[in-house]
Design an enzyme around this catalytic site. Sequence first.
Site, PDB file in Angstrom:
ATOM      1  N   LYS A 176      27.150  -3.738  -3.161  1.00 10.88           N
ATOM      2  CA  LYS A 176      28.618  -3.627  -3.295  1.00 10.88           C
ATOM      3  C   LYS A 176      29.239  -2.996  -2.062  1.00 10.88           C
ATOM      4  CE  LYS A 176      28.302  -2.818  -8.303  1.00 10.88           C
ATOM      5  NZ  LYS A 176      28.550  -1.778  -9.323  1.00 10.88           N
ATOM      6  N   HIS A 192       5.574   5.712  11.566  1.00  9.33           N
ATOM      7  CA  HIS A 192       5.029   5.600  10.208  1.00  9.33           C
ATOM      8  C   HIS A 192       4.033   6.752  10.043  1.00  9.33           C
ATOM      9  CE1 HIS A 192       3.708   4.065   6.475  1.00  9.33           C
ATOM     10  NE2 HIS A 192       3.470   2.815   6.786  1.00  9.33           N
ATOM     11  N   ARG A 212       0.794  -1.222   0.000  1.00  8.10           N
ATOM     12  CA  ARG A 212       0.000   0.000   0.000  1.00  8.10           C
ATOM     13  C   ARG A 212       0.825   1.271   0.000  1.00  8.10           C
ATOM     14  NH1 ARG A 212      -2.782  -4.105   1.661  1.00  8.10           N
ATOM     15  NH2 ARG A 212      -0.816  -4.587   2.671  1.00  8.10           N
ATOM     16  N   THR A 213       1.826   1.329   0.866  1.00 12.73           N
ATOM     17  CA  THR A 213       2.564   2.589   0.992  1.00 12.73           C
ATOM     18  C   THR A 213       3.285   2.896  -0.317  1.00 12.73           C
ATOM     19  OG1 THR A 213       2.825   2.088   3.327  1.00 12.73           O
ATOM     20  CG2 THR A 213       4.198   3.841   2.447  1.00 12.73           C
ATOM     21  N   ARG A 221      11.669   3.898   3.263  1.00 13.97           N
ATOM     22  CA  ARG A 221      11.276   2.906   4.263  1.00 13.97           C
ATOM     23  C   ARG A 221      12.491   2.049   4.554  1.00 13.97           C
ATOM     24  NH1 ARG A 221       6.125  -1.051   4.238  1.00 13.97           N
ATOM     25  NH2 ARG A 221       5.223   0.898   4.964  1.00 13.97           N
TER      26      ARG A 221
HETATM   27  C1  NCD Z   1       2.297  -1.301   8.047  1.00 13.28           C
HETATM   28  C2  NCD Z   1       3.779  -1.066   8.172  1.00 13.28           C
HETATM   29  O1  NCD Z   1       4.529  -1.221   7.198  1.00 13.28           O
HETATM   30  O2  NCD Z   1       4.167  -0.659   9.250  1.00 13.28           O
HETATM   31  N1  NCD Z   1       1.861  -1.443   6.737  1.00 13.28           N
HETATM   32  C3  NCD Z   1       1.504  -0.315   6.032  1.00 13.28           C
HETATM   33  O3  NCD Z   1       2.318   0.523   5.730  1.00 13.28           O
HETATM   34  N2  NCD Z   1       0.211  -0.144   5.724  1.00 13.28           N
HETATM   35  C4  NCD Z   1       1.749  -2.320   8.979  1.00 13.28           C
HETATM   36  C5  NCD Z   1       2.357  -3.682   9.036  1.00 13.28           C
HETATM   37  O4  NCD Z   1       3.279  -4.001   8.285  1.00 13.28           O
HETATM   38  O5  NCD Z   1       1.888  -4.454   9.854  1.00 13.28           O
END
Ligand code: NCD
Length: 301
Positions: free
Chosen positions: A78, A127, A49-50, A99
Amino acid sequence: MKNLISMRDLTREETLRILELAQEIEGGKTRPDLSGRLAALLFYEPSTRTHFSFDTAMKRLGGQTLSMSGSGSTSVQKGESLADTLKTISMYSDLIVIRSPVEGAARYAAEVVDIPIINAGDGANQHPTQALLDLYSIRKTQGTLEGLSVALVGDLKFGRTAHSLVQALAGFRPTFTFVSPEHLVMPQYILEDLDAAGVTYHHQTTLDGVTPGLDVMYVTRIQRERFADPEEYEQVKDSYVIDREILSDAKPTLRVMHPLPRVKEVSTEVDGTEHAYYFQQARNGVPIRQALLALLLGAAS
Ligand code: NCD
């Protein structure tokens, strides 16, 4: 606002402005123009999703993206440092979404490059873009952010979405019920923030009595990848399952939210009920991320 690293960095006014702009964009009242702008999406951890919603958000406003999913095909293999990788990518793009499994990675990124950084999840820490879309979802479904009764269920220790959401709601006089196994409770530093803000909360290990009077049930996945010991994960993995039975004494307006992905913690039998909101919640990620991109790239104010 130059970067978005943590919910703690945002004032209440900034938070509400992001929600307003998202609503204007979603309603078609405004369309910031990101043509000619490039966002680099650097994902060192899995994401559906993100990653896709940032990509969608950028492209639907006329912008473009560069994407990395996993470091397998890059010079990280590398031995290139994160700092050198970031500096290089900042030469090609106007903004970086990152991320990482490492807590503090986004804050570090903001120190080493001059372009805006958005934290799309740093380990078990924060997040913030998820928290903003959660706030947007809560306001849409409840009509307000003020004075709500919110339960957070699941892995409150490693769940970064839970940390960011609690901080995001703290200024709106919530009442929190934290439901987690004993070993996965909300971290002390967050509870201290809540104490300082005068927020009412309590902790319990079962779902007993949680539903009546509740406005939002925010369910999270037990974060398997953060456990040092697989045995420990096995012991807690199925601690909670939200099903129709648990929701039988819910207010009609109660909404079950989940950042997704789910494993078994929300039964699919809930999907068809009036309480389920997790897929619409995922859709709300697009206008929220459009608003953030527009603000950080100077295409909206
Ligand atoms: C979450 C995350 O990556 O922290 N997912 C997301 O971004 N919607 C939740 C999860 O991974 O449980």
